[in-house]
Design a protein around this motif. Structure first.
Motif, PDB file in Angstrom:
ATOM      1  N   GLY A   1       0.823  -1.200   0.000  1.00 19.50           N
ATOM      2  CA  GLY A   1       0.000   0.000   0.000  1.00 19.50           C
ATOM      3  C   GLY A   1       0.851   1.241   0.000  1.00 19.50           C
ATOM      4  O   GLY A   1       2.064   1.201   0.163  1.00 19.50           O
ATOM      5  N   LYS A   2       0.189   2.349  -0.198  1.00 16.36           N
ATOM      6  CA  LYS A   2       0.867   3.636  -0.263  1.00 16.36           C
ATOM      7  C   LYS A   2       1.190   4.140   1.139  1.00 16.36           C
ATOM      8  O   LYS A   2       0.362   4.072   2.045  1.00 16.36           O
ATOM      9  CB  LYS A   2      -0.043   4.632  -0.983  1.00 16.36           C
TER      10      LYS A   2
ATOM     11  N   ASN B   1       0.966   2.133   5.509  1.00 16.46           N
ATOM     12  CA  ASN B   1      -0.227   2.302   4.678  1.00 16.46           C
ATOM     13  C   ASN B   1      -1.359   2.850   5.550  1.00 16.46           C
ATOM     14  O   ASN B   1      -1.182   3.042   6.757  1.00 16.46           O
ATOM     15  CB  ASN B   1      -0.630   0.983   4.004  1.00 16.46           C
ATOM     16  N   ARG B   2      -2.500   3.089   4.944  1.00 16.08           N
ATOM     17  CA  ARG B   2      -3.658   3.641   5.654  1.00 16.08           C
ATOM     18  C   ARG B   2      -4.122   2.710   6.775  1.00 16.08           C
ATOM     19  O   ARG B   2      -4.491   3.157   7.860  1.00 16.08           O
ATOM     20  CB  ARG B   2      -4.793   3.902   4.652  1.00 16.08           C
TER      21      ARG B   2
END
Length: 104
Positions: free
Chosen positions: A3-4, A63-64
């Motif tokens: 993920g980002k 990530n989030r």
């Protein structure tokens, strides 16, 4: 983790008479988060040289999901509850990393 990255800058103003107590709780929370949470990649806290009550924290999460999980941990909730009367201002700023490197 995939993920980002989630990168945030927190700008805090602390009641000067409570600064030492706040700093103790902040250090405890950062140490626990980095040690216990795989998704907390780094937490770095500094104060303005001419105004030690102005704290800045650079937060980096995998990530989030890691960020959201962090907000529910017992050590973070303890920090939030115990510092609530010490923080006079809090601004959270989402930022995009340009280049981040460090040495252990």
């Amino acid at each position: 983790m995939s993920g980002k990255l989630v990168v945030r800058m927190a700008e805090l103003e602390i009641e000067p008479s409570m600064l030492e107590s706040y700093r103790t709780l902040l250090v405890e929370e950062i140490e626990a988060s980095v040690a216990r949470e795989e998704g907390v990649l780094s937490l770095n806290a500094v104060c303005l040289k001419d105004n030690p009550s102005s704290i800045r924290i650079l937060e980096v999460y995998a990530n989030r999901e890691a960020y959201e999980a962090h907000l529910k941990t017992p050590h973070f909730l303890k920090y939030k509850n115990e510092t609530s009367g010490m923080v006079t201002s809090l601004t959270l700023i989402d930022v995009d990393p340009i280049m981040m490197r460090g040495k252990s």
